[in-house]
Design an enzyme around this catalytic site. Structure first.
Site, PDB file in Angstrom:
ATOM      1  N   ALA A 325       0.866  -1.169   0.000  1.00 24.64           N
ATOM      2  CA  ALA A 325       0.000   0.000   0.000  1.00 24.64           C
ATOM      3  C   ALA A 325       0.902   1.218   0.000  1.00 24.64           C
ATOM      4  O   ALA A 325       2.051   1.133   0.431  1.00 24.64           O
ATOM      5  CB  ALA A 325      -0.890  -0.002   1.236  1.00 24.64           C
ATOM      6  N   MET A 326       0.392   2.347  -0.504  1.00 26.14           N
ATOM      7  CA  MET A 326       1.241   3.535  -0.606  1.00 26.14           C
ATOM      8  C   MET A 326       0.438   4.793  -0.335  1.00 26.14           C
ATOM      9  O   MET A 326      -0.640   4.992  -0.886  1.00 26.14           O
ATOM     10  CB  MET A 326       1.871   3.578  -2.006  1.00 26.14           C
ATOM     11  CG  MET A 326       2.733   4.790  -2.270  1.00 26.14           C
ATOM     12  SD  MET A 326       4.219   4.805  -1.228  1.00 26.14           S
ATOM     13  CE  MET A 326       4.484   6.570  -1.090  1.00 26.14           C
ATOM     14  N   GLU A 327       1.043   5.662   0.485  1.00 23.27           N
ATOM     15  CA  GLU A 327       0.337   6.809   1.063  1.00 23.27           C
ATOM     16  C   GLU A 327       0.325   8.048   0.182  1.00 23.27           C
ATOM     17  O   GLU A 327       0.346   9.164   0.714  1.00 23.27           O
ATOM     18  CB  GLU A 327       0.999   7.150   2.398  1.00 23.27           C
ATOM     19  CG  GLU A 327       2.423   7.726   2.300  1.00 23.27           C
ATOM     20  CD  GLU A 327       3.540   6.696   2.410  1.00 23.27           C
ATOM     21  OE1 GLU A 327       3.276   5.515   2.130  1.00 23.27           O
ATOM     22  OE2 GLU A 327       4.671   7.080   2.755  1.00 23.27           O
ATOM     23  N   GLU A 361      -1.568   3.980   6.421  1.00 24.69           N
ATOM     24  CA  GLU A 361      -1.451   4.827   5.222  1.00 24.69           C
ATOM     25  C   GLU A 361      -2.099   6.190   5.443  1.00 24.69           C
ATOM     26  O   GLU A 361      -1.606   7.211   4.969  1.00 24.69           O
ATOM     27  CB  GLU A 361      -2.086   4.135   4.012  1.00 24.69           C
ATOM     28  CG  GLU A 361      -1.483   2.781   3.647  1.00 24.69           C
ATOM     29  CD  GLU A 361       0.024   2.787   3.491  1.00 24.69           C
ATOM     30  OE1 GLU A 361       0.592   3.840   3.140  1.00 24.69           O
ATOM     31  OE2 GLU A 361       0.657   1.736   3.740  1.00 24.69           O
ATOM     32  N   HIS A 364      -0.088   8.523   7.449  1.00 29.69           N
ATOM     33  CA  HIS A 364       0.940   9.148   6.598  1.00 29.69           C
ATOM     34  C   HIS A 364       0.452  10.454   5.957  1.00 29.69           C
ATOM     35  O   HIS A 364       1.271  11.256   5.514  1.00 29.69           O
ATOM     36  CB  HIS A 364       1.303   8.220   5.450  1.00 29.69           C
ATOM     37  CG  HIS A 364       2.394   7.242   5.744  1.00 29.69           C
ATOM     38  ND1 HIS A 364       3.588   7.599   6.311  1.00 29.69           N
ATOM     39  CD2 HIS A 364       2.487   5.915   5.489  1.00 29.69           C
ATOM     40  CE1 HIS A 364       4.362   6.513   6.402  1.00 29.69           C
ATOM     41  NE2 HIS A 364       3.723   5.484   5.910  1.00 29.69           N
ATOM     42  N   GLU A 383       7.723   6.080   8.769  1.00 28.43           N
ATOM     43  CA  GLU A 383       7.237   4.699   8.851  1.00 28.43           C
ATOM     44  C   GLU A 383       7.059   4.204  10.281  1.00 28.43           C
ATOM     45  O   GLU A 383       6.073   3.546  10.594  1.00 28.43           O
ATOM     46  CB  GLU A 383       8.167   3.771   8.070  1.00 28.43           C
ATOM     47  CG  GLU A 383       8.286   4.124   6.583  1.00 28.43           C
ATOM     48  CD  GLU A 383       6.949   4.096   5.864  1.00 28.43           C
ATOM     49  OE1 GLU A 383       5.968   3.581   6.423  1.00 28.43           O
ATOM     50  OE2 GLU A 383       6.878   4.624   4.735  1.00 28.43           O
TER      51      GLU A 383
HETATM   52 ZN   LIG Z   1       4.207   3.483   5.470  1.00 28.39          ZN
END
Ligand SMILES: [Zn+2]
Length: 921
Positions: A325-327, A361, A364, A383
């Site tokens: 997954a990416m924020e 996420e 973030h 992180e």
């Molecule tokens: Zn992360």
């Protein structure tokens, strides 16, 4: 993109040994349904290549930058990017305009770029338009020379170019097929934005972007911001202009293009931000749980930060066959198996994992996006913080899940990794692209989170939150460093920042030794510290931290708690809240600390008395982890630990039962000699057999979620470690029934059923599972089928399974699971290793970029010197060529060394225990 989990213990808060492991790669948090414990993170490939590839450029040109762009010459002010993106095409075309501010006069400009072909480049300086000639394109960079020196002052660089839409990598701009449709997505962290546009691809360059996409008229396009305008261009295409972004580093820019269905999830937060979920066509129903939960998660985050959700909208995009997954600001991407589930196939485990990943996420959006780390050496601020916050949100949202107990495993997992002398520091200086890849490891994520938790416990949650809020308010829309964070957190208490730094700036875990001495007037506790080092470690133990140690002990009819900052090698403390000698003392109260505890004398036995009833669930999990660790450093004989384990294995808490398996199981088969296997099986059967049979393979009406979650783990151990023939016969008949009808096995038991059947399966079953995998349309079921193919034990079947990786039968991102599970099993690990050796070049040709860096994982289960040398010889010069490869190899080799030393020291104690167990039971 790193991985590594290689810790040998599961450290996901959800489960333990053989079930799942979380992988963290490039800001992506991943739960992979492989049933192996040790594994490399083979899910994401980096497209970032190594430096130093041969190239040529004009003699009078400057050499390209070594790692970072020169900071004192020029910086971006704003980007305008225009791209034509059509799914199912292997290239895209683009134009980028960068408003630049030159600090000094120069005829040259270096930017980051990779896999881009420049068609034309010009520089508008004042009223003049100058040619910008490409003088060099070494890996990662592009150099331009202008007709005359420009600056100081402002200018606009315009570049038109062509780039690649990858079908192999999940980096840069890539495409994935779902059903019969292709969809395009982006993943730019850490350093792949340079594959989409020439740019200043470092987190410190944080400026507004304006994106325009030309896409097919009937398709959807999403990006970080809402659509500002949409124009039909009458050629079957349309032009979508997105609103300007807030200041963003390149790695957070994102877009998606395809025939999506868009689910409206309502609004959230103080600004009533619109939330939508974009799914591949036909999959709207699978977004139900994400739709229900996302707004609540954002609300909880806003409450903590005291700052509204920072962006104008929130889109969550499901990406098929994506491991993480990416924020991306305002447009978060999640692997489809994380965010989506068919309502009738959904499980408590998937839902809990989703809430945790979403909370990470979405955290973030503040920590990483609103405030961005200045450089990759402070990645923990993104992180570690997001992991710590995700645990907090899950606990607040669903206290009944008992996440507080399971989350201790993240700290424990980090401490296992931190026992290696090859472990990184949380703040490790970045000297090469390898270091950027390695920065996304368990130390950054889980040690970072554990340190935040420790200082929060020590300072008190209110004071801590005030510091966090000050930090976010002060650095909103900007970049910040660890020093900025610690200054905001510590306020006027310099001890906090200096204590925190002792954990950030040096590797390793403190081992705190505790001794209690009482006289008539007082109870005195002696605490001492040294570095925890496993048997066989070449490291040196004397090392000093400022450790916040919190003690808990009985006082009158209640109990007392007191904390000290241990900054000396050893120190005596007179307990301030009692004068009598306490019956017990916990030296890591509520498991808040990032340290291991060694209790002297009777202190350990006093805690374990009466099934350890004085301990909280968190403390039990921490204590069991510490006991397992103390067998690793030789302070606790393995036989003694095995004798103590039954006290805890009967616990009522699922997480505590599962944690004992860290002491009691031998998943790699390295320790128990063949002639003692029957005694060993009986020992496991005595510990877990009755409970496993009680739970059975099928859910009971009205049972608790805890029972449902425990079932798979317990049955796996009793069937596959205790080798219970009745259970694997049952698994086989269930697997066959499931192959005919997916409704007969509960979705959360499918993996255990298939894996157990496969471990004892023959060629006929292998052929059936393989054929079923080919026909399977559901991504999740297909992954489970493929993974089980790696567990067949007969050599000729295992070889047939490995050969699937060389074929085009399945997507390599799924079929890699075969190798991942096979390397873990004593009967197939040599075959898995030989397969990799014999087919190295073919595999490297097929794998996504930089997977080679992770391949030493196939030797992770070895435990003898000969194989260790063989692996060292083979991988040196091969896996080490890929991003992050050198450290991955050195960690694997160190693990084998430690296993050799452990076996030599602890196997005799295990043998004595089992021989006696055979006689007494
Ligand atoms: Zn992360």
């Amino acid at each position: 993109m790193t991985w590594y989990t290689q810790t040998g213990v599961e450290y996901s808060p959800l489960s333990s040994s053989n079930q799942k492991f979380r992988m963290t790669i490039a800001g992506e948090d991943i739960m992979q349904p492989f049933s192996g414990t040790f594994t490399a993170a083979l899910i994401v490939a980096s497209s970032v290549a190594m430096l130093g590839v041969a190239h040529t450029w004009a003699d009078d040109s400057p050499p390209p930058p070594k790692l970072r762009l020169p900071a004192d010459v020029v910086a971006p002010v704003r980007y305008r990017v225009e791209l034509t993106v059509i799914p199912d095409q292997d290239t895209f075309s683009g134009t980028v305009e960068i408003d630049l501010r030159f600090a000094k006069s120069t005829p040259f400009l270096w930017l980051n770029a990779e896999k881009l072909t420049v068609k034309e480049a010009t520089l508008k300086a004042e009223t003049e338009k100058l040619d910008a000639k490409v003088i060099a394109e070494p890996k990662n960079y592009i150099g331009f020379r202008f007709a005359r020196p420009v600056g100081p002052g402002e200018a606009i660089l315009q570049v038109s170019y062509q780039g690649e839409i990858s079908r192999k990598d999940t980096r840069g701009i890539f495409q994935i097929k779902d059903g019969d449709q292709w969809y395009v997505y982006t993943q730019f962290e850490e350093t792949s934005a340079r594959q989409a546009f020439p740019c200043f691809d470092e987190p410190g360059y944080k400026v507004p972007w304006q994106l325009t996409l030309h896409v097919k008229k009937n398709q959807e396009a999403l990006s970080n911001t809402p659509i500002a305008s949409e124009t039909d261009t009458h050629d079957g295409m349309k032009t979508i202009k997105f609103a300007d972004t807030k200041p963003l580093p390149s790695y957070l820019v994102a877009f998606s293009v395809g025939d999506f269905e868009i689910v409206d999830a309502g609004t959230t937060g103080k600004k009533n931000t619109r939330v939508r979920i974009a799914v591949p066509r036909g999959r709207t129903a699978e977004a139900k749980y994400a739709d229900e939960t996302t707004p609540a998660i954002v609300d909880l985050l806003e409450n903590y930060f005291g700052i509204p959700y920072p962006y104008d909208k929130l889109d969550e995009v499901a990406v098929p066959l994506f491991g993480g997954a990416m924020e991306n600001a305002g447009q978060v991407t999640y692997g489809s198996s994380i965010i989506l589930a068919k309502p009738d196939q959904d499980t408590p485990q998937r839902q809990r994992n989703w809430v945790w990943v979403a909370a990470h996420e979405l955290a973030h959006q503040w920590s990483g996006d609103l405030v961005t780390t200045a450089w990759w050496d402070d990645t923990w601020l993104n992180e570690g913080f997001a992991n710590w916050m995700a645990d907090k949100i899950v606990n607040e949202y669903h206290p009944e899940w008992g996440w507080k107990v399971g989350e201790v495993n993240s700290t424990q997992g980090a401490m296992v990794n931190d026992g290696l002398v090859s472990a990184r520091r949380v703040r490790q200086s970045i000297e090469s692209p390898d270091d950027i890849a390695n920065a996304f490891d368990q130390i950054t994520y889980d040690k970072g989170a554990a340190l935040l938790y420790m200082f929060e416990s020590f300072m008190g949650p209110e004071r801590f939150r005030e510091g966090v809020r000050n930090y976010f308010a002060k650095y909103a829309w900007k970049n910040a460093t660890s020093a900025d964070f610690l200054a905001a957190l510590a306020g006027d208490n310099p001890d906090i920042a200096s204590a925190f730094s002792t954990f950030l700036d040096q590797p390793g875990v403190p081992l705190i030794t505790v001794n209690l001495e009482c006289n008539k007037k007082a109870a005195n506790v002696e605490l001492s510290q040294q570095r925890f080092l496993p048997l066989g470690s070449p490291g040196a133990a004397p090392q000093r931290w400022k450790v916040p140690v919190c003690l808990r002990y009985p006082e009158g009819s209640g109990e007392a708690r007191e904390c000290v900052l241990l900054d000396q090698p050893s120190r005596q403390i007179m307990l301030s809240k009692t004068t009598s000698c306490p019956a017990w003392i916990v030296a890591n109260a509520d498991a808040g600390g990032y340290y291991r505890v060694l209790y002297h004398g009777e202190l350990l036995n006093n805690l374990l008395k009466d099934d350890a009833r004085v301990l909280s669930g968190r403390e039990k999990v921490a204590l069991i982890g510490d006991m397992a660790a103390l067998t690793l450093n030789g302070k606790l004989p393995l036989g003694t630990a095995l004798a103590l384990a039954p006290n805890l294995a009967r616990d009522s808490s699922r997480q505590v039962i599962v944690k004992t398996m860290e002491i009691t199981t031998d998943p790699k088969g390295n320790l128990v000699p063949p002639d003692l296997l029957s005694q060993y099986h009986r020992y496991l059967e005595d510990l877990y057999g009755q409970r496993a049979r009680q739970l059975g393979w099928k859910a009971k009406p009205g049972e608790s979620e805890d029972d449902r979650l425990l079932r798979a783990q317990l049955l796996d151990v009793v069937a596959n470690q205790a080798e219970d023939p009745e259970l694997f016969a049952q698994a086989k008949s269930l697997a066959l029934a499931w192959l005919d009808d997916h409704k007969v096995v509960a979705p959360d038991m499918v993996a255990t059923v298939l894996n157990t059947a496969a471990r004892h399966g023959d060629e006929a079953l292998f052929d059936r599972v393989r054929a079923a995998a080919k026909l399977e349309k559901d991504e999740d079921s297909q992954s489970k089928l493929l993974s089980s193919l790696g567990l067949f034990q007969q050599p000729q079947i295992a070889k047939a399974a490995f050969s699937i990786l060389l074929s085009d039968e399945f997507n390599i991102r799924q079929s890699i699971a075969i190798l991942v599970v096979a390397h873990d099993s004593p009967k197939t690990r040599d075959l898995a290793y030989d397969f990799v050796k014999q087919n190295w070049d073919a595999l490297m040709g097929k794998f996504p970029t930089d997977w080679g860096a992770f391949m030493p994982f196939v030797s992770n289960s070895f435990c003898d010197e000969q194989r260790r040398h063989d692996a060292a010889d083979f991988f040196e010069g091969r896996s080490t060529k890929y991003m992050g490869g050198p450290r991955n190899l050195s960690q694997t080799l160190e693990r084998i060394d430690l296993c050799v030393a452990y076996k030599k020291t602890q196997q005799p104690s295990l043998i004595r225990f089992l021989e006696r167990y055979g006689k007494e039971n």
